[in-house]
Motif scaffolding. Structure first.
Motif, PDB file in Angstrom:
ATOM      1  N   TYR A   1      -5.012  17.765   8.695  1.00 21.09           N
ATOM      2  CA  TYR A   1      -4.808  16.410   9.196  1.00 21.09           C
ATOM      3  C   TYR A   1      -3.906  16.368  10.421  1.00 21.09           C
ATOM      4  O   TYR A   1      -3.866  15.403  11.137  1.00 21.09           O
ATOM      5  CB  TYR A   1      -4.120  15.547   8.133  1.00 21.09           C
ATOM      6  CG  TYR A   1      -5.019  15.052   7.038  1.00 21.09           C
ATOM      7  CD1 TYR A   1      -5.980  14.090   7.322  1.00 21.09           C
ATOM      8  CD2 TYR A   1      -4.894  15.517   5.748  1.00 21.09           C
ATOM      9  CE1 TYR A   1      -6.786  13.614   6.316  1.00 21.09           C
ATOM     10  CE2 TYR A   1      -5.709  15.044   4.742  1.00 21.09           C
ATOM     11  CZ  TYR A   1      -6.655  14.093   5.033  1.00 21.09           C
ATOM     12  OH  TYR A   1      -7.459  13.616   4.047  1.00 21.09           O
TER      13      TYR A   1
ATOM     14  N   ALA B   1     -10.728  16.348   5.084  1.00 21.17           N
ATOM     15  CA  ALA B   1     -10.296  15.825   6.377  1.00 21.17           C
ATOM     16  C   ALA B   1     -11.336  14.910   7.017  1.00 21.17           C
ATOM     17  O   ALA B   1     -10.988  13.903   7.630  1.00 21.17           O
ATOM     18  CB  ALA B   1      -9.959  16.973   7.325  1.00 21.17           C
ATOM     19  N   ASN B   2     -12.610  15.273   6.919  1.00 18.76           N
ATOM     20  CA  ASN B   2     -13.600  14.561   7.726  1.00 18.76           C
ATOM     21  C   ASN B   2     -14.695  13.874   6.934  1.00 18.76           C
ATOM     22  O   ASN B   2     -15.716  13.481   7.491  1.00 18.76           O
ATOM     23  CB  ASN B   2     -14.236  15.541   8.732  1.00 18.76           C
ATOM     24  CG  ASN B   2     -13.230  15.955   9.792  1.00 18.76           C
ATOM     25  OD1 ASN B   2     -12.507  15.107  10.319  1.00 18.76           O
ATOM     26  ND2 ASN B   2     -13.161  17.239  10.073  1.00 18.76           N
ATOM     27  N   GLY B   3     -14.496  13.704   5.638  1.00 19.82           N
ATOM     28  CA  GLY B   3     -15.525  13.093   4.812  1.00 19.82           C
ATOM     29  C   GLY B   3     -15.964  11.735   5.315  1.00 19.82           C
ATOM     30  O   GLY B   3     -17.147  11.391   5.274  1.00 19.82           O
ATOM     31  N   ALA B   4     -15.015  10.936   5.831  1.00 19.97           N
ATOM     32  CA  ALA B   4     -15.358   9.581   6.240  1.00 19.97           C
ATOM     33  C   ALA B   4     -16.377   9.563   7.374  1.00 19.97           C
ATOM     34  O   ALA B   4     -17.152   8.623   7.503  1.00 19.97           O
ATOM     35  CB  ALA B   4     -14.100   8.842   6.680  1.00 19.97           C
TER      36      ALA B   4
ATOM     37  N   ASP C   1       4.484  -1.065  12.153  1.00 17.54           N
ATOM     38  CA  ASP C   1       3.326  -0.213  11.932  1.00 17.54           C
ATOM     39  C   ASP C   1       2.913   0.380  13.262  1.00 17.54           C
ATOM     40  O   ASP C   1       3.117  -0.241  14.310  1.00 17.54           O
ATOM     41  CB  ASP C   1       2.180  -1.070  11.368  1.00 17.54           C
ATOM     42  CG  ASP C   1       1.052  -0.231  10.801  1.00 17.54           C
ATOM     43  OD1 ASP C   1       1.261   0.984  10.605  1.00 17.54           O
ATOM     44  OD2 ASP C   1      -0.022  -0.792  10.558  1.00 17.54           O
ATOM     45  N   SER C   2       2.357   1.560  13.238  1.00 21.35           N
ATOM     46  CA  SER C   2       1.751   2.047  14.478  1.00 21.35           C
ATOM     47  C   SER C   2       0.559   2.921  14.148  1.00 21.35           C
ATOM     48  O   SER C   2       0.539   3.603  13.123  1.00 21.35           O
ATOM     49  CB  SER C   2       2.772   2.800  15.327  1.00 21.35           C
ATOM     50  OG  SER C   2       3.367   3.814  14.588  1.00 21.35           O
ATOM     51  N   TRP C   3      -0.447   2.858  14.987  1.00 14.68           N
ATOM     52  CA  TRP C   3      -1.676   3.611  14.788  1.00 14.68           C
ATOM     53  C   TRP C   3      -2.093   4.265  16.092  1.00 14.68           C
ATOM     54  O   TRP C   3      -2.102   3.627  17.128  1.00 14.68           O
ATOM     55  CB  TRP C   3      -2.822   2.668  14.379  1.00 14.68           C
ATOM     56  CG  TRP C   3      -2.869   2.323  12.935  1.00 14.68           C
ATOM     57  CD1 TRP C   3      -2.286   1.239  12.361  1.00 14.68           C
ATOM     58  CD2 TRP C   3      -3.539   3.019  11.892  1.00 14.68           C
ATOM     59  NE1 TRP C   3      -2.550   1.229  11.014  1.00 14.68           N
ATOM     60  CE2 TRP C   3      -3.316   2.305  10.698  1.00 14.68           C
ATOM     61  CE3 TRP C   3      -4.307   4.187  11.857  1.00 14.68           C
ATOM     62  CZ2 TRP C   3      -3.836   2.723   9.482  1.00 14.68           C
ATOM     63  CZ3 TRP C   3      -4.820   4.595  10.637  1.00 14.68           C
ATOM     64  CH2 TRP C   3      -4.580   3.867   9.464  1.00 14.68           C
ATOM     65  N   PRO C   4      -2.485   5.513  15.999  1.00 14.66           N
ATOM     66  CA  PRO C   4      -3.161   6.126  17.142  1.00 14.66           C
ATOM     67  C   PRO C   4      -4.660   5.961  16.942  1.00 14.66           C
ATOM     68  O   PRO C   4      -5.109   5.685  15.830  1.00 14.66           O
ATOM     69  CB  PRO C   4      -2.774   7.591  16.993  1.00 14.66           C
ATOM     70  CG  PRO C   4      -2.632   7.788  15.514  1.00 14.66           C
ATOM     71  CD  PRO C   4      -2.273   6.453  14.906  1.00 14.66           C
TER      72      PRO C   4
ATOM     73  N   TYR D   1     -13.141   3.451  13.389  1.00 15.39           N
ATOM     74  CA  TYR D   1     -12.250   3.530  12.248  1.00 15.39           C
ATOM     75  C   TYR D   1     -11.103   2.528  12.351  1.00 15.39           C
ATOM     76  O   TYR D   1     -10.783   1.830  11.397  1.00 15.39           O
ATOM     77  CB  TYR D   1     -11.695   4.948  12.077  1.00 15.39           C
ATOM     78  CG  TYR D   1     -10.795   5.055  10.878  1.00 15.39           C
ATOM     79  CD1 TYR D   1     -11.297   4.835   9.598  1.00 15.39           C
ATOM     80  CD2 TYR D   1      -9.447   5.323  11.015  1.00 15.39           C
ATOM     81  CE1 TYR D   1     -10.488   4.889   8.487  1.00 15.39           C
ATOM     82  CE2 TYR D   1      -8.618   5.386   9.898  1.00 15.39           C
ATOM     83  CZ  TYR D   1      -9.149   5.172   8.642  1.00 15.39           C
ATOM     84  OH  TYR D   1      -8.346   5.225   7.535  1.00 15.39           O
TER      85      TYR D   1
ATOM     86  N   GLY E   1      -7.643   2.354  -3.758  1.00 16.86           N
ATOM     87  CA  GLY E   1      -8.686   2.242  -2.746  1.00 16.86           C
ATOM     88  C   GLY E   1      -8.317   1.450  -1.518  1.00 16.86           C
ATOM     89  O   GLY E   1      -9.113   1.303  -0.614  1.00 16.86           O
ATOM     90  N   GLY E   2      -7.111   0.929  -1.459  1.00 18.11           N
ATOM     91  CA  GLY E   2      -6.750   0.119  -0.304  1.00 18.11           C
ATOM     92  C   GLY E   2      -6.490   0.943   0.920  1.00 18.11           C
ATOM     93  O   GLY E   2      -5.961   2.033   0.839  1.00 18.11           O
ATOM     94  N   ASN E   3      -6.855   0.423   2.065  1.00 13.19           N
ATOM     95  CA  ASN E   3      -6.609   1.128   3.304  1.00 13.19           C
ATOM     96  C   ASN E   3      -6.223   0.134   4.384  1.00 13.19           C
ATOM     97  O   ASN E   3      -6.185   0.451   5.548  1.00 13.19           O
ATOM     98  CB  ASN E   3      -7.880   1.881   3.702  1.00 13.19           C
ATOM     99  CG  ASN E   3      -7.588   2.971   4.677  1.00 13.19           C
ATOM    100  OD1 ASN E   3      -6.450   3.406   4.788  1.00 13.19           O
ATOM    101  ND2 ASN E   3      -8.593   3.395   5.399  1.00 13.19           N
TER     102      ASN E   3
ATOM    103  N   ASP F   1      -4.038  -2.714   6.609  1.00 13.86           N
ATOM    104  CA  ASP F   1      -2.659  -2.736   7.030  1.00 13.86           C
ATOM    105  C   ASP F   1      -2.098  -4.151   7.122  1.00 13.86           C
ATOM    106  O   ASP F   1      -0.905  -4.331   7.288  1.00 13.86           O
ATOM    107  CB  ASP F   1      -2.419  -1.957   8.325  1.00 13.86           C
ATOM    108  CG  ASP F   1      -3.063  -2.592   9.522  1.00 13.86           C
ATOM    109  OD1 ASP F   1      -3.820  -3.554   9.345  1.00 13.86           O
ATOM    110  OD2 ASP F   1      -2.815  -2.120  10.638  1.00 13.86           O
TER     111      ASP F   1
END
Lengths: 295, 617, 314
Positions: free
Chosen positions: B65, B143-146, B458-461, B468, B485-487, B489
């Motif tokens: 990751y 790592a890459n299932g999604a 919060d921060s996201w790249p 995504y 199961g929550g994702n 933000d």
């Protein structure tokens, strides 16, 4: 175990529900907390340290790959600080109250009062970044330079990287050895056997070296081993400041998440090394002290 | 107590100590004077860069990751598509592709004649095997299932043809196997035997068999990676120019800067604003800024719900009021945050997607744009019924309690601390009492998932494909009733947004898709649940005397360069023939040696003085 | 006095293991005279006087700080100074990365650092003395169990233990305080136990027991007053190591990043590029403050120790 690490691990990475569930399962987080605790104790007793939350590896393999650098750093620092501390302690104790004694005590007390990491930062700024007229003469990071090859240059390079971290640890730690050795020597000063030795016509240096020091060393040596736990604390901050690739730095990385299995793992390793050192101290005391040995 | 001594003319101890002192100084001098290698010192040219500060978790591409790992795979494993310098997909292993009329079947033409670094040919079967492993093996999907969630089947009818069938039409198929952000293709003949123990396989047999501009020849844990160039590599008419690549770990950015200054490092892109400003005027370095590819935001909990609509958590109900959230948005001076916290080295927040990918960028129209306006914030709160109490804190009209809101911040982030101090001041000005909750990363995420929060930092790249990041705001990311199961933000769940999301997923025309994505960002902007504060720029410094080909494209009006994919950054960097840098090092070494000699001389003198003092007694 | 103090970093450079503690004054002198003699003895030690002066100065500074330092100096939204600027007439010790005066921060930081140090020490002393008294007084199974627990805790390395504790307890000065107390009570406990044993062997305790005093009466009326001086000495030195531990734990990221303490100042200096900017004023100030205060406590503690226990003075 307060929190769900899976969310932290996968942050910023495309992740599906199924993936998260699988991760939770593989880390055992789908089980109730008491079951996880029992699992942990059971695993720890069987020498299994579990799986790190942030590194996709087992805790044992993470610790294994970082043991060497820490042993090198702590070994070097202990060796130098013990030598320096004992030497200074003998000198100060033998002529306690002298200018040398007061200077040595003052300097070591001052250095002892510094936070280890702060001293590290100051040395880092002074010698690696270079401050004002002082050039940058020592590396600031890691344990070796990737572009140096060959056994001898590589060894010298590691030594060069070792200078600042070990110096930081030595400077903070040696004070306690000075104090211990100094008071041991002072305790011996009035002993009748020293008077006998002097009466035999031995020089002052010989009385000190051959009679006083060996006797004073006895309690000191055991205390040195008992203090290893403190040096471990120093290793964590020093490795953090200098990015030394060892167990202390690993602890810091574990702390950031926090990666509890990894924290538990490093804690177990640190504690067992302290307990081991305590045993060594016990055994050494028996070997060194004829009175105990006779029993 | 004085101890009498006999007088003796010589002291053997002194000589021994003198010898030791001289030896010690000699060793010290030798250590200090090891020539610090500069670029080009070892066999062939070497490019030394710093690893992303997250480091490498594992070299197993199915599990990793961490950025350090993902960037490694970008150089040593091929992907179906490349992202060109503008972050748009182009040909890599796949030279061309077609879609069926129903848009469910993708047929890729795989380049022939390419070889893995062990000499085996690269075929479509390698790609099919990699995809199928991820789709069928839970561990391999870590790592890459999604990325393959919508893939129905992957087959290789022959060595140069790959057929991917999707369950639903998917517009971003060309992004699912790209360097750094997508699925790396691994050699089947190597990995087949590791499937059984995949979970513990570290992929550390060097050189690592792969294909790409470089081959990984060594990795020392927590220290560095060494790569050797793949001379035959060619893509888009370019080949890598450096013979060796060294990626060194620097856990502390000041140490990296020190290495950059002393020429141990040629390039560093992890600067913070103080470092950037300190290096701006360094004559041997060039600094520049790249537009950011991520954001920092304040999330507002306007009512946490599960997928079935069951309210959860302890969020302050006042924040469910649109006017209260709008007021908070008006009370925040994003420009000042950018100026103070980033030192102006970034872009103030607007849309949900960062400016580093201009194809997705969206700006609010003039009449909906929110800018710092405390008067407006105050009047919004007044009209919402929150009157100011005697101490200046507004009173919640329903509970008659002061309007107090929690803000969760990351304990390890000094930026969060800085921002939260600013927010606290501004919200106090409009009568909102902001209480800071300092939490570890996992505790904060845990609270988030349970809805036990009011506001959060919060921060996201994001990578160049926004799917995504956009998906995080859909209803599907809300937690299930059992809390798993929550994702999400910010617990956003807006049917209009979800409709647009579904639409853009199968809009194959890039311009049309960008328009839909713009509308989605508009919805988020108006909802005031993700207040994007800023997009930090990438701050870069490199050695002028060693490198060329670092920036590409043109700087914008602010002097900010477009974000360049890591793959092309490594490919384009080229050595400058240089000899100049060694001279000042020599001066330093001479200076260092002089210092050491002086210290040594001092030590010797001291020893001698003291020894005579001994004798005088 | 003595005891291998389970300091978080490393044991303090005091003395050898516990046995040395078992020296107490032979009888109970009238308290007032004892105090006068103590003060006279203390004043004769310049290093101790210097230590007390340092502590007094810092305590006053910390207490009156709110009078002249407020949001105008500390709130990043209100300050207007240049960022990371070197010392000048207006900012005597320069500014930090948000443009705040480093001098003001250092004075304000004294409040957090000193209070964590003092509270952690109070907890340490209460915990340590209670266990020590109990273990010394009840020598049956209770004493044995307590001593085993103590020995077990001594074997644990303190910084890793404190780190693990704070990681589980969560962030902030409260958990740091608890972590420090939990990792440093052992030496106080051993010390107090040894002293309790010594005191209980003395005639006046026997006399009290013969007169039918209860356990609690003996412990509170007879033993505690005689153990107290030792506890005080040991606590002075515990404060020193608690302040160092606070700085270390905060630096490792376990503190509250929104509050100002010397440790958090060093943490931000380290993580926000002060090293590269060669902002020596920002790196030196908090460190020197820690150094001086720790030195102050250590000097005071050692001086008190010497006066109470004259055999040390050679």
């Amino acid at each position: 175990m307060p929190a769900d690490p899976v969310q932290s691990m996968t942050r910023g990475h495309p992740t599906s529900d199924a993936q998260m569930a699988a991760l939770r399962r593989s880390l055992g987080l789908d089980k109730p907390i008491w079951l996880r605790f029992i699992d942990f104790v059971n695993d720890a007793l069987h020498g299994r340290l579990g799986q790190s939350w942030q590194f996709q590896q087992s805790v044992a393999s993470l610790i294994g790959s970082r043991l060497g650098p820490t042993v090198l750093l702590m070994g070097t620092a202990t060796l130098i600080s013990v030598t320096l501390g004992l030497w200074l302690g003998v000198r100060s104790g033998w002529r306690h109250g002298s200018l040398f004694d007061r200077a040595a005590s003052g300097v070591s007390l001052t250095l002892w009062s510094m936070p280890t990491f702060w001293l590290g930062m100051i040395l880092l700024v002074t010698f690696s970044v270079g401050l004002g007229p002082i050039p940058s003469i020592l590396p600031a990071n890691g344990m070796s330079d990737p572009s140096i090859s060959g056994a001898l240059p590589h060894t010298l390079d590691v030594v060069r990287h070792l200078v600042l971290p070990s110096m930081t640890m030595v400077l903070v730690v040696f004070a306690q050895y000075v104090t211990i050795m100094r008071s041991s020597i002072i305790d011996e000063l009035g002993s009748p056997y020293l008077l006998t030795a002097r009466a035999k016509g031995l020089t002052d240096a010989d009385v000190r070296r051959k009679h006083a020091v060996p006797n004073a060393l006895l309690p000191t040596v055991t205390v040195i081993f008992l203090h290893i736990g403190g040096i471990i604390g120093g290793a964590i901050t020093v490795e953090t400041v200098y990015s030394w690739p060892g167990l202390g730095y690993l602890t810091y990385q574990a702390l950031k998440v926090p990666d509890l299995p990894l924290l538990q793992g490093t804690f177990i390793i640190f504690s067992s090394s302290v307990i081991l050192m305590n045993l060594v101290a016990d055994v050494l005391y028996r070997i060194l002290d004829p009175r105990v040995r006779a029993q | 107590m004085r101890v009498g001594t006999g007088t003796r003319p010589t002291r053997p101890g002194l000589r021994r100590r003198l010898a030791a002192a001289v030896l010690g100084c000699g060793v010290a001098a030798a250590i200090v004077s090891i020539p610090t290698p500069s670029v080009g010192a070892s066999s062939g040219s070497t490019f030394t860069i710093a690893m992303d500060d997250s480091g490498i978790d594992t070299l197993n591409p199915f599990l990793s990751y961490f950025e350090g790992g993902l960037k490694t795979f970008a150089l040593i494993y091929p992907t179906l598509n490349i992202l060109d310098e503008d972050n748009k997909p182009g040909p890599y292993l796949a030279t061309s592709w077609t879609t069926s009329p129903d848009q469910l079947t993708w047929t890729y033409k795989i380049q022939s004649g390419l070889k893995w670094s062990d000499g085996q040919p690269i075929t479509a079967e390698d790609a099919a095997w990699t995809f199928n492993l991820i789709m069928t093996n839970n561990i391999a999907a870590t790592a890459n299932g999604a990325l393959v969630a919508n893939v129905a089947s992957v087959t290789a009818p022959d060595a140069t043809t790959l057929v991917i069938k999707t369950k639903q039409p998917q517009a971003n198929m060309l992004y699912i196997s790209v360097p750094h952000w997508g699925i790396p293709i691994v050699p089947k003949h190597i990995w087949e035997s590791h499937v059984a123990g995949l979970k513990d396989y570290k992929n550390d047999t060097f050189p690592v068999v792969g294909y790409g501009p470089y081959t990984l020849v060594n990795y020392t844990t927590d220290q560095y990676e060494k790569f050797a160039v793949n001379k035959d590599f060619k893509l888009g008419g370019k080949s890598p120019t450096f013979d060796n690549l060294v990626v060194q770990e620097f856990k502390n950015s000041d140490a990296a800067v020190a290495a950059l200054k002393s020429n141990q490092l040629a390039y560093y892109d992890g600067l913070n604003s103080n470092q950037f400003n300190a290096l701006k005027n360094d004559s041997s370095l060039r600094t520049f800024q790249e537009l950011g590819t991520g954001w920092t935001a304040v999330e507002i909990n306007a009512g946490a719900k599960t997928r079935t609509g069951k309210p959860i958590g302890t969020g302050n109900p006042a924040l469910a009021n649109d006017q209260v959230r709008e007021a908070i948005s008006y009370a925040i001076d994003k420009k000042k945050i950018t100026a103070n916290v980033l030192g102006g080295l970034g872009v103030s927040g607007e849309g949900y997607l960062p400016p580093g990918y201009p194809q997705w960028q969206w700006h609010p129209s003039a009449d909906e744009a929110v800018s710092y306006n405390p008067a407006k914030a105050n009047s919004l709160l007044d009209s919402a019924g929150y009157a100011k109490g005697p101490d200046g804190v507004r009173i919640d009209p329903r509970t008659h309690k002061p309007l107090s809101i929690r803000l969760g911040i990351h304990s390890d982030s000094s930026r969060d601390a800085q921002i939260s101090a600013l927010l606290q001041g501004w919200l106090k000005d409009v009568g909102i009492d902001l209480k800071l909750d300092t939490l570890s990363m996992s505790k904060l995420n845990d609270n988030l998932a349970k809805g036990d929060w009011d506001m959060l930092m919060d921060s996201w790249p994001t990578g160049p494909d926004p799917t995504y990041l956009l998906s995080i705001q859909t209803c599907g990311t809300l937690p299930k009733d059992d809390g798993t199961g929550g994702n999400t933000d910010a617990f956003v769940c807006d049917p209009n947004y979800d409709k647009l999301f579904a639409q853009q997923v199968n809009t194959f025309d890039a311009t049309q898709r960008a328009q839909l994505v713009g509308q989605m960002q508009d919805i988020l902007y108006k909802a005031n649940r993700d207040l994007i504060l800023y997009y930090p720029n990438g701050l870069v410094a490199y050695r002028k005397d060693a490198l060329t080909g670092i920036t590409s494209g043109k700087a914008d009006a602010n002097g900010f360069y477009p974000s360049k994919p890591y793959f092309w950054f490594v490919m384009d960097a080229a050595p400058l023939s240089q000899k100049a840098s060694s001279s000042h090092r020599t001066t330093y070494l001479v200076a260092g040696a002089v210092v050491v000699v002086l210290i040594a001389a001092g030590a010797v003198l001291l020893l001698r003085r003291r020894s005579t003092a001994d004798e005088r007694e | 006095m003595t005891g291998t103090q389970a300091d978080i970093r490393h044991p303090r450079p005091s003395q050898l293991p516990a046995s040395g503690a078992v020296r107490a004054e032979s009888a109970k002198p009238p308290p007032f005279n004892a105090f006068r003699r103590f003060v006279r003895g203390f004043l004769a030690r310049p290093s101790g006087v210097a230590g007390v002066a340092i502590l007094f100065a810092f305590a006053v500074l910390a207490l009156v700080a709110p009078a002249f330092i407020g949001p105008a100096q500390l709130d990043v939204t209100k300050v207007s100074g240049p960022l990371l600027a070197p010392p000048s007439a207006h900012y005597l010790l320069g500014t930090d990365e948000s443009g705040r005066s480093v001098l003001a921060l250092a004075i304000w930081g004294a409040r957090a650092s000193l209070s964590v140090g003092v509270i952690a020490t109070a907890l340490t002393v209460i915990l340590g003395s209670t266990i020590g008294l109990l273990a010394g007084h009840y020598q049956g199974w209770l004493g044995a169990v307590l001593m085993h627990v103590t020995d077990w805790f001594i074997a644990l390395p303190s910084l890793p233990l404190a780190i693990s504790l704070s990681a589980v307890l969560g962030q902030g000065s409260a958990s740091i305080t608890i972590a420090i107390a939990v990792t440093s009570w052992t030496s106080t406990a051993r010390l107090v136990r040894a002293q309790t044993l010594a005191v209980e062997a003395r005639p006046f305790v026997e006399r009290a027991r013969a007169l039918g005093a209860s356990n609690s009466q003996i412990v509170v009326r007879q033993v505690l007053p005689n153990v107290m001086p030792l506890i005080l000495v040991s606590s002075t030195l515990t404060v020193a190591s608690a302040i160092l531990s606070e700085a270390t734990l905060t630096f490792l990221g376990l503190g509250d990043p929104t509050s100002v303490s010397w440790g958090s100042m060093l943490d931000s200096a380290f993580s926000r590029g002060a090293v590269t900017a060669e902002a020596w004023w920002y790196l030196l100030t908090p460190g020197v403050a820690i150094l001086i205060v720790v030195l102050g406590f250590t000097l005071t503690g050692r001086a008190v120790e010497h006066v109470l226990n004259p055999r040390m003075v050679k």
